[in-house]
Design an enzyme around this catalytic site. Structure first.
Site, short mmCIF file in Angstrom:
data_model
loop_
_atom_site.label_atom_id
_atom_site.label_comp_id
_atom_site.label_asym_id
_atom_site.label_seq_id
_atom_site.Cartn_x
_atom_site.Cartn_y
_atom_site.Cartn_z
N ASP A 199 1.60 7.48 4.47
CA ASP A 199 -0.05 7.87 4.19
C ASP A 199 -0.51 8.88 5.73
O ASP A 199 -0.10 8.58 6.61
CB ASP A 199 -1.01 7.00 4.11
CG ASP A 199 -1.02 6.22 2.88
OD1 ASP A 199 -0.29 6.76 1.89
OD2 ASP A 199 -1.93 5.56 2.43
N ASP A 248 1.05 -1.23 0.14
CA ASP A 248 0.06 0.06 0.05
C ASP A 248 0.77 1.20 0.07
O ASP A 248 1.78 1.36 -0.84
CB ASP A 248 -1.14 -0.02 1.08
CG ASP A 248 -2.24 0.99 1.00
OD1 ASP A 248 -2.26 1.38 0.04
OD2 ASP A 248 -2.76 1.20 2.00
N ARG A 283 1.55 8.97 -6.61
CA ARG A 283 1.42 9.46 -5.28
C ARG A 283 2.60 9.99 -4.57
O ARG A 283 3.01 9.33 -3.73
CB ARG A 283 0.77 8.25 -4.41
CG ARG A 283 -0.66 8.08 -4.99
CD ARG A 283 -1.28 7.00 -4.02
NE ARG A 283 -2.48 6.42 -4.40
CZ ARG A 283 -3.43 5.67 -3.79
NH1 ARG A 283 -3.13 5.07 -2.57
NH2 ARG A 283 -4.54 5.53 -4.45
#
Length: 229
Positions: free
Chosen positions: A156, A152, A208
């Site tokens: 984050d 993932d 990202r």
């Protein structure tokens, strides 16, 4: 009075759980959060592989290669946290889930970030390295016509976190690097997610870097080299 030097999983957990108004945890080895016992499911991985960082904590690597494998650092609903000088191997979810509604053709979704910052403020992530190597996603099997991606995010930042600095880190050989804001519907993030990214190296990453929703994000002197499909 509250400085701890740790070299294994047990010592690390003890240092983080010890009663203290503030603490410095010096990591002097590469610590395998699985303790050599393979995770049998995502639930098992979440229980054993997640390291929860309390408020008023500095977690710093003090030896070559010091850091974590098979682990995810959770900075959740806390403040005044510093994470520095650690080599973090982004965790590979042992049970990624297929979502046929994700995109035009469906996609695999995994849990566990290298570092998750959620609902926290005044966090500094500095001089760390993040990589998937040697277990990069291109080595995973193809199922449902898509690569079974097990990683993932690297870092984050979600759930209204605020005043977060990400400085002089190296992000390498990874796809979903940094999400700032978890979704378009999390309108409560508005006015928060004030994040600075300075002096970071993004090396052979796919996306990202960062992906931002709602946040007020300042990027200064970051360097991007190579790509990754």
């Amino acid at each position: 009075a509250h400085v701890y030097t740790v070299r294994d999983h047990a010592g690390l957990v003890a240092a983080l759980e010890a009663p203290a108004p503030a603490r410095i945890v010096r990591v002097a080895a590469s610590i395998d959060m699985s303790e050599g016992r393979a995770f049998i499911s995502s639930d098992d991985q979440g229980r054993r592989g997640t390291l929860r960082i309390p408020s008023n904590t500095t977690l710093v690597g003090v030896a070559p290669g010091a850091g974590f494998v098979n682990g995810s650092l959770a900075v959740a609903n806390v403040s005044q946290v510093v994470i520095r000088n650690l080599a973090i191997r982004n965790p590979c979810d042992v049970g990624p889930r297929w979502d046929p509604q994700d995109g035009a053709k469906g996609n695999w979704n995994s849990l566990f970030d290298g570092i998750t910052v959620a609902g926290s403020h005044h966090v500094w992530i500095d001089h760390n390295s993040f990589t998937d190597a040697p277990d990069t996603d291109d080595r995973q099997p193809v199922e449902n016509g898509m690569r079974k991606q097990c990683h993932d995010g690297a870092v984050d930042i979600t759930q209204g976190s605020d005043f977060v600095s990400v400085t002089y880190n190296r992000f390498a050989l990874h796809e979903k690097n940094m999400l700032i804001g978890a979704g378009d519907r999390t309108t409560g993030d508005a006015g928060h997610l004030r994040v600075t990214l300075k002096g970071n190296l993004f090396e052979h990453v796919a996306e990202r870097a960062p992906r931002v929703r709602y946040g007020q994000v300042h990027l200064l002197n970051n360097y991007y080299v190579g790509d990754r499909k």
